[in-house]
Design an enzyme around this catalytic site. Structure first.
Site, PDB file in Angstrom:
ATOM      1  N   ASP A 306      36.853  47.710  36.066  1.00  0.00           N
ATOM      2  CA  ASP A 306      35.432  47.552  35.778  1.00  0.00           C
ATOM      3  C   ASP A 306      34.681  47.638  37.106  1.00  0.00           C
ATOM      4  O   ASP A 306      35.274  47.515  38.172  1.00  0.00           O
ATOM      5  CB  ASP A 306      35.193  46.202  35.108  1.00  0.00           C
ATOM      6  CG  ASP A 306      33.806  46.111  34.492  1.00  0.00           C
ATOM      7  OD1 ASP A 306      33.083  47.133  34.508  1.00  0.00           O
ATOM      8  OD2 ASP A 306      33.450  45.026  34.015  1.00  0.00           O
ATOM      9  N   ASP A 544      37.499  41.029  33.611  1.00  0.00           N
ATOM     10  CA  ASP A 544      37.099  39.647  33.839  1.00  0.00           C
ATOM     11  C   ASP A 544      36.175  39.114  32.755  1.00  0.00           C
ATOM     12  O   ASP A 544      35.720  37.975  32.829  1.00  0.00           O
ATOM     13  CB  ASP A 544      36.413  39.500  35.206  1.00  0.00           C
ATOM     14  CG  ASP A 544      35.121  40.303  35.301  1.00  0.00           C
ATOM     15  OD1 ASP A 544      34.828  41.069  34.357  1.00  0.00           O
ATOM     16  OD2 ASP A 544      34.416  40.169  36.319  1.00  0.00           O
ATOM     17  N   ASP A 548      36.369  42.854  27.850  1.00  0.00           N
ATOM     18  CA  ASP A 548      37.592  43.539  28.306  1.00  0.00           C
ATOM     19  C   ASP A 548      38.823  43.161  27.484  1.00  0.00           C
ATOM     20  O   ASP A 548      39.884  43.756  27.656  1.00  0.00           O
ATOM     21  CB  ASP A 548      37.872  43.198  29.779  1.00  0.00           C
ATOM     22  CG  ASP A 548      36.765  43.674  30.696  1.00  0.00           C
ATOM     23  OD1 ASP A 548      36.281  44.793  30.502  1.00  0.00           O
ATOM     24  OD2 ASP A 548      36.379  42.905  31.600  1.00  0.00           O
TER      25      ASP A 548
END
Length: 797
Positions: A306, A544, A548
């Protein structure tokens, strides 16, 4: 309200009293986890001691005891030592990991005795009144009694939909709060909660997903375990009944052959190597939930990351509030910012963007009246507030902006190309659920997100090691691309807006064509990982956030940042406790160290197994007695396999992993095992022709197998380093001491001149045989590999 425990009345304002908490603790109604992340001490001892091969060793020892062959039971000391070493290492690893895991236990805000306090999740009790805030995992089943929140039930339903929970709704443990906050009463804790069943199912699925190395070792050991029993019986019958040997000689010959076919330390060594790697990572603040993922990460050829929290720092800052002159509705800056502050102050600081904007306006302390608040969700990509008859909306420009024009698009692109994040702020008269707002633009918010320290070096490391980086983000594609280029990610200029990906074919070909994916939804992250896996890639993913979770669950190796949500940490196999992405190379290094070194040591064990298996077949087919006794096999194994395998396993080795584990092992082990067999079979055949004494032959075979073993060890240990030379010197002196000073313990006798000459002759033959066999096997494997690689890439279905 009426509580669950003893139908006791619960005051949701004051929470439980100290006495009520104590009552529930005594009644075992605490929120204690049903299963530790690591195995219990009893499980570790049980799996170390009660193994199939230990059972076989026990039976062999009983047979030797029955015939009084006490000196041939020396192998038991090696087995006991191996078992104890492995058990102690695993117990120590458990202690280290449990200590690190305790740091990761979620703290929960609970109301007790009329006051808010923070307690670890495992200290909560039934009927506790708790507050759940954005990013929190629901740690026990609860009933909402106040306020509302959007909850992600991805772990439960497998869908990324965010469900609104209000008073009277149930919160299932295992789900996560996305936005908003709720007060709730715990109605099921510990083993009775939904999370407990979820944990057990997750654990079961993890145990089924074996890494390539462990799967290969399991298959090897299974085959060996099946083969050696009938061969052992055949050797005994042939020696005792057909050759007329004594019971003593028949039993010792059979035991020697079976011991040689058992890879007694191989599986144990792999577990110890993984456990020690896990301990070394724990000292670097990396929590490993599943040891096997260390190998998977070392084999990964794609790493999905990410932007926020991985490439950039978790925090953001407002760079400027931009009100372009070309806007259709021109409002005074003060009026625009007043409405923006109204929205921001109404929202919870439940994500880094809102935290940054609230910090920017921290000195604006005026309260504003609002009638409705709509929290941000990763699905809608906006938040809104109803005030003075209008909805004021903040979010992704393409989601909320009704009248796009080229001039405004250029403003967005200019800032995005510099790595800034651009949000649009607008107003509209109505807002339909599930539809984009179509707001009139009032201003742009320009936010900056600094790149993490050492990020460039980390991505350079992966690039140098052939690992592709795919950035998957919910942000504007051009912004993500600019930041990725600044971070040194190869191919960062190849970006795409994920909203344009509609079919499976779009994803399948898109993951090959693009490296940067922007405006990605949680469900799309999962599909992108599936598309990469469909192309035969080994996919590692970092994350995180709650968004996700779906992708982390299906990635081959999942890595979470501890600073993010508990959702990501729960489903991930690795957790970076200090959220330091620069630790990733050290995790990869541990995996490479374990796999590369175990490939070497496995080759030593399997070479011995191949040699013993071929020699046993040879003895049965020709009706000859097995030429070695158990104590001699123990001596050979200790100095050519046991001691060096431990030393090789512990050395540094960060070479990239090439090929498949089993193939790499057999490429070394097969030529080595056959070389040992050919030389010993030749020695036995010539010795029988020259009528060499059986005891003399046994000693000659011990010398020859050991010498060939040192030759094989030299080939496997290359390239030689200083520590290798010291190892060889130590092994040679140790072996000579055992042969000359305590030879009687290993059935070593003096050998005749004739026997010595034959031994030297076949030792000279060993090196060219090993060399040419290795070349033939390698060439044959290369041809097979080229044939199999044709048409390996899967087409979309």
């Amino acid at each position: 309200m009426i509580g669950i425990y003893m139908d006791e009345e619960i005051d949701v304002e004051r929470g439980l009293s100290k006495e009520q908490v104590s009552e529930r603790i005594l009644a075992n109604r605490e929120n204690v986890s049903v299963k530790s992340a690591t195995k219990s001490r009893r499980e570790i001892v049980k799996e170390s001691v009660f193994t199939y091969f230990n059972f076989l060793f026990f039976l062999l020892a009983v047979l030797l005891a029955m015939v009084g062959a006490w000196s041939d039971m020396l192998f038991l000391f090696v087995i006991v030592a191996n078992t104890l070493i492995g058990m102690i290492q695993k117990l120590h690893a458990k202690k280290v990991l449990d200590g690190l895991a305790d740091q990761a236990i979620q703290n929960v805000t609970v109301v007790r005795n009329g006051r808010k306090e923070t307690v670890p999740a495992d200290k909560l009790v039934l009927d506790d009144v708790v507050w759940f805030c954005p990013g929190d995992q629901i740690v026990a089943d609860a009933l909402v009694v106040e306020k509302s929140a959007l909850v992600n039930e991805a772990l439960i339903t497998g869908e990324a939909d965010e469900i609104k929970k209000t008073a009277g709704d149930m919160l299932l443990s295992g789900s996560f709060v996305v936005s908003g906050e709720v007060k709730a009463v715990l109605v099921a804790v510990g083993e009775e909660s939904y999370l407990s069943g979820l944990t057990m199912k997750a654990t079961m699925s993890k145990e089924e997903e074996l890494s390539e190395m462990i799967r290969s070792l399991d298959n090897l050991i299974l085959v060996i375990g099946i083969i050696l029993v009938p061969i052992g019986i055949a050797l005994f019958v042939q020696s005792y009944r057909f050759n007329g040997q004594s019971l003593f000689d028949s039993v010792t010959g059979m035991v020697a052959a079976v011991i040689g076919m058992i890879p007694e330390g191989l599986y144990l060594l792999s577990s110890v190597a993984m456990a020690m790697g896990t301990m070394r990572l724990a000292k670097k603040n990396v929590l490993v939930h599943d040891m096997r993922c260390i190998e998977t990460l070392a084999r990964a050829d794609v790493l999905c990351v990410d932007k926020t929290g991985t490439i950039t720092e978790p925090g953001m800052m407002v760079y400027r509030i931009l009100i372009p002159d070309c806007l259709p509705r021109q409002c005074a800056r003060e009026e625009v910012e007043k409405r923006l502050v109204c929205l921001v102050k109404s929202m919870d600081a439940d994500n880094v963007t809102m935290e940054a904007i609230r910090e920017y306006y921290r000195e604006w302390d005026k309260e504003y009246e609002t009638r409705e608040v709509i929290g941000f969700s990763s699905k809608n990509k906006y938040s809104a507030v109803l005030s003075d008859g209008f909805y004021y909306v903040l979010g992704a420009p393409e989601k909320i902006w009704a009248n796009h024009d080229d001039e405004m698009e250029q403003v967005i692109e200019n800032y995005s190309a510099k790595g800034f994040r651009v949000l649009a702020f607008g107003m509209c008269e109505s807002l339909e659920e599930g539809e984009n707002p179509k707001a009139e633009l009032l201003a742009f918010l320009i936010l900056a997100n600094p790149i993490r320290e050492n990020t460039r070096e980390t991505f350079a490391y992966f690039a140098d090691n052939g690992v592709e980086i795919k950035v998957i983000s919910g942000d504007y594609p051009l912004t993500v691309s600019a930041i990725a280029q600044d971070a040194g990610i190869a191919g960062a200029q190849k970006y795409v807006d994920a909203s344009t990906l509609n079919t499976w074919e779009d994803y399948f070909y898109g993951v090959e064509k693009y490296n940067i994916f922007g405006r990605v939804t949680p469900e799309q992250k999962k599909i992108l990982v599936q598309a990469l896996k469909a192309r035969g890639k080994t996919v590692a993913m970092t994350g995180d956030g709650v968004n996700d979770v779906l992708a982390l669950k299906i990635a081959d190796c999942s890595i979470a940042m501890a600073s993010g949500s508990d959702a990501a940490s729960t489903v991930s196999q690795l957790v970076l406790m200090d959220s330091d992405f620069s630790k990733m190379p050290s995790v990869v290094a541990e995996g490479r160290r374990a796999v590369n070194n175990l490939q070497k040591t496995a080759a030593l064990y399997i070479a011995k197994n191949i040699f013993s298996l071929l020699l046993a077949f040879f003895s049965v087919l020709l009706m000859w007695d097995y030429p070695l006794v158990p104590s001699q096999v123990t001596l050979i194994s200790a100095f050519t396999i046991g001691i060096p395998s431990v030393m090789l396993t512990l050395e540094q080795n960060q070479k990239p992993i090439r090929g498949h584990f089993l193939a790499n092992v057999l490429l070394r082990a097969f030529p080595a095992g056959v070389t040992s067999f050919v030389t010993v079979a030749g020695l036995v055949t010539f010795s029988r022709e020259f009528q060499v004494d059986l005891e003399c032959l046994s000693t000659s075979c011990t010398i020859l197998v050991t010498a060939v073993g040192f030759l094989i060890l030299y080939q496997i240990a290359k390239p030689l380093k200083k520590q290798h030379i010291m190892m060889f010197v130590g092994l040679l002196f140790g072996w000579l001491f055992c042969m000359t000073k305590v030879g009687e313990f290993f059935s070593i006798t003096a050998i005749s001149k004739q026997c010595a000459m034959l031994t030297v002759l076949f030792l000279l033959i060993a090196e060219p045989v090993l060399y040419y066999l290795t070349k033939v096997v390698s060439k044959l494997y290369s041809k097979i590999t080229l044939f199999r690689e044709k048409g390996m890439t899967k087409e979309p279905k």
